[in-house]
Write a protein that holds these residues in place. Sequence first.
Motif, mmCIF file in Angstrom:
data_model
loop_
_atom_site.group_PDB
_atom_site.id
_atom_site.type_symbol
_atom_site.label_atom_id
_atom_site.label_comp_id
_atom_site.label_asym_id
_atom_site.label_seq_id
_atom_site.Cartn_x
_atom_site.Cartn_y
_atom_site.Cartn_z
ATOM 1 N N PHE A 105 -11.110 14.769 -1.266
ATOM 2 C CA PHE A 105 -10.243 15.799 -1.640
ATOM 3 C C PHE A 105 -8.812 15.576 -0.774
ATOM 4 C CE2 PHE A 105 -7.845 19.829 -1.796
ATOM 5 C CZ PHE A 105 -7.434 19.998 -3.343
ATOM 6 N N ARG A 106 -9.103 15.564 0.516
ATOM 7 C CA ARG A 106 -8.067 15.163 1.586
ATOM 8 C C ARG A 106 -7.412 14.116 1.542
ATOM 9 N NH1 ARG A 106 -6.110 19.972 3.482
ATOM 10 N NH2 ARG A 106 -7.554 21.218 4.039
ATOM 11 N N LEU A 107 -8.321 12.895 1.230
ATOM 12 C CA LEU A 107 -7.686 11.525 1.242
ATOM 13 C C LEU A 107 -6.871 11.529 -0.059
ATOM 14 C CD1 LEU A 107 -10.530 9.374 2.516
ATOM 15 C CD2 LEU A 107 -8.387 9.433 3.390
ATOM 16 N N ALA A 108 -7.299 12.121 -1.157
ATOM 17 C CA ALA A 108 -6.625 12.036 -2.502
ATOM 18 C C ALA A 108 -5.341 12.794 -2.316
ATOM 19 C CB ALA A 108 -7.477 12.730 -3.574
ATOM 20 N N LEU A 109 -5.286 13.982 -1.657
ATOM 21 C CA LEU A 109 -3.890 14.846 -1.649
ATOM 22 C C LEU A 109 -3.161 13.945 -0.866
ATOM 23 C CD1 LEU A 109 -5.146 18.233 -0.795
ATOM 24 C CD2 LEU A 109 -3.732 17.554 -2.609
ATOM 25 N N LEU A 146 -5.326 12.776 -8.656
ATOM 26 C CA LEU A 146 -4.577 11.603 -8.517
ATOM 27 C C LEU A 146 -4.071 11.254 -9.952
ATOM 28 C CD1 LEU A 146 -6.017 9.131 -5.644
ATOM 29 C CD2 LEU A 146 -3.807 10.408 -5.559
ATOM 30 N N ARG A 147 -5.020 11.620 -10.853
ATOM 31 C CA ARG A 147 -4.821 11.030 -12.154
ATOM 32 C C ARG A 147 -4.707 9.743 -12.467
ATOM 33 N NH1 ARG A 147 -6.528 15.673 -14.256
ATOM 34 N NH2 ARG A 147 -5.421 17.595 -13.600
ATOM 35 N N ASN A 148 -5.139 8.892 -11.875
ATOM 36 C CA ASN A 148 -5.036 7.391 -11.779
ATOM 37 C C ASN A 148 -6.316 6.765 -11.412
ATOM 38 O OD1 ASN A 148 -4.521 4.763 -11.623
ATOM 39 N ND2 ASN A 148 -2.523 5.086 -10.579
ATOM 40 N N ASP A 149 -6.652 5.854 -12.259
ATOM 41 C CA ASP A 149 -8.196 5.141 -12.034
ATOM 42 C C ASP A 149 -8.090 4.254 -10.809
ATOM 43 O OD1 ASP A 149 -9.334 6.697 -14.121
ATOM 44 O OD2 ASP A 149 -9.442 4.995 -15.511
ATOM 45 N N ALA A 150 -7.190 3.542 -11.047
ATOM 46 C CA ALA A 150 -7.236 2.505 -9.614
ATOM 47 C C ALA A 150 -6.966 3.197 -8.344
ATOM 48 C CB ALA A 150 -5.802 1.758 -9.989
ATOM 49 N N ASP A 151 -6.022 4.128 -8.257
ATOM 50 C CA ASP A 151 -5.832 4.814 -6.959
ATOM 51 C C ASP A 151 -7.272 5.688 -6.589
ATOM 52 O OD1 ASP A 151 -3.354 4.026 -6.684
ATOM 53 O OD2 ASP A 151 -2.222 5.817 -7.234
ATOM 54 N N ALA A 152 -7.978 6.459 -7.600
ATOM 55 C CA ALA A 152 -9.093 7.198 -7.413
ATOM 56 C C ALA A 152 -10.116 6.201 -7.018
ATOM 57 C CB ALA A 152 -9.307 7.837 -8.898
ATOM 58 N N SER A 203 1.947 11.031 -0.478
ATOM 59 C CA SER A 203 2.398 9.865 0.060
ATOM 60 C C SER A 203 3.203 8.999 -0.896
ATOM 61 C CB SER A 203 1.358 8.750 0.854
ATOM 62 O OG SER A 203 2.167 7.616 1.151
ATOM 63 N N ALA A 204 2.533 9.099 -2.220
ATOM 64 C CA ALA A 204 3.174 8.318 -3.283
ATOM 65 C C ALA A 204 4.445 9.344 -3.733
ATOM 66 C CB ALA A 204 2.365 8.527 -4.689
ATOM 67 N N LYS A 205 4.485 10.553 -3.556
ATOM 68 C CA LYS A 205 5.636 11.652 -3.946
ATOM 69 C C LYS A 205 6.814 11.118 -3.092
ATOM 70 C CE LYS A 205 5.413 15.652 -5.796
ATOM 71 N NZ LYS A 205 4.784 16.936 -5.843
ATOM 72 N N ARG A 206 6.524 11.049 -1.793
ATOM 73 C CA ARG A 206 7.455 10.603 -0.632
ATOM 74 C C ARG A 206 8.066 9.394 -0.916
ATOM 75 N NH1 ARG A 206 3.698 13.192 2.989
ATOM 76 N NH2 ARG A 206 2.840 11.045 3.540
ATOM 77 N N ARG A 207 6.973 8.381 -1.198
ATOM 78 C CA ARG A 207 7.784 7.046 -1.450
ATOM 79 C C ARG A 207 8.439 7.199 -2.607
ATOM 80 N NH1 ARG A 207 3.494 4.731 -3.251
ATOM 81 N NH2 ARG A 207 2.438 4.772 -0.823
#
Length: 133
Positions: A88-92, A49-55, A97-101
Amino acid sequence: MQELVLIQPIRAAENECSREAAQAVRRREFEARLAECGPLAFRVARGVLRNDADAEDVAQEALLRAYRRFDRLRDARRFRGWLVRIVFRLALDRARSAKRRELRETEWAQPARRAAPPNAKNSRHPVSSGALR
């Protein structure tokens, strides 16, 4: 008069105690495995994800799912790989989802495009060049 013997409640209490003991053993085993592999969950999520909060959110969700389904794990020695797969699956899923949003929001923010007028060549009723004169 008949004398009633209450055997069933005792058996039910024994079954409940044994279930609670089994749950306590599973919980202790999960906690031991978690101590080994917990930081790995965050690192895997952070790598995707490259994001601490989302990770952090994804790692926490993965650990919760792993806890709920720990009794379904056939071989406890494979806990590390199983947990990595869940993370890994949840992060993908989160990244997709973020890309679609983001795509939806950018499309919504752009002004509406008007449909191009149909070409004379593509219309149903072609107009010959001599008919307009």
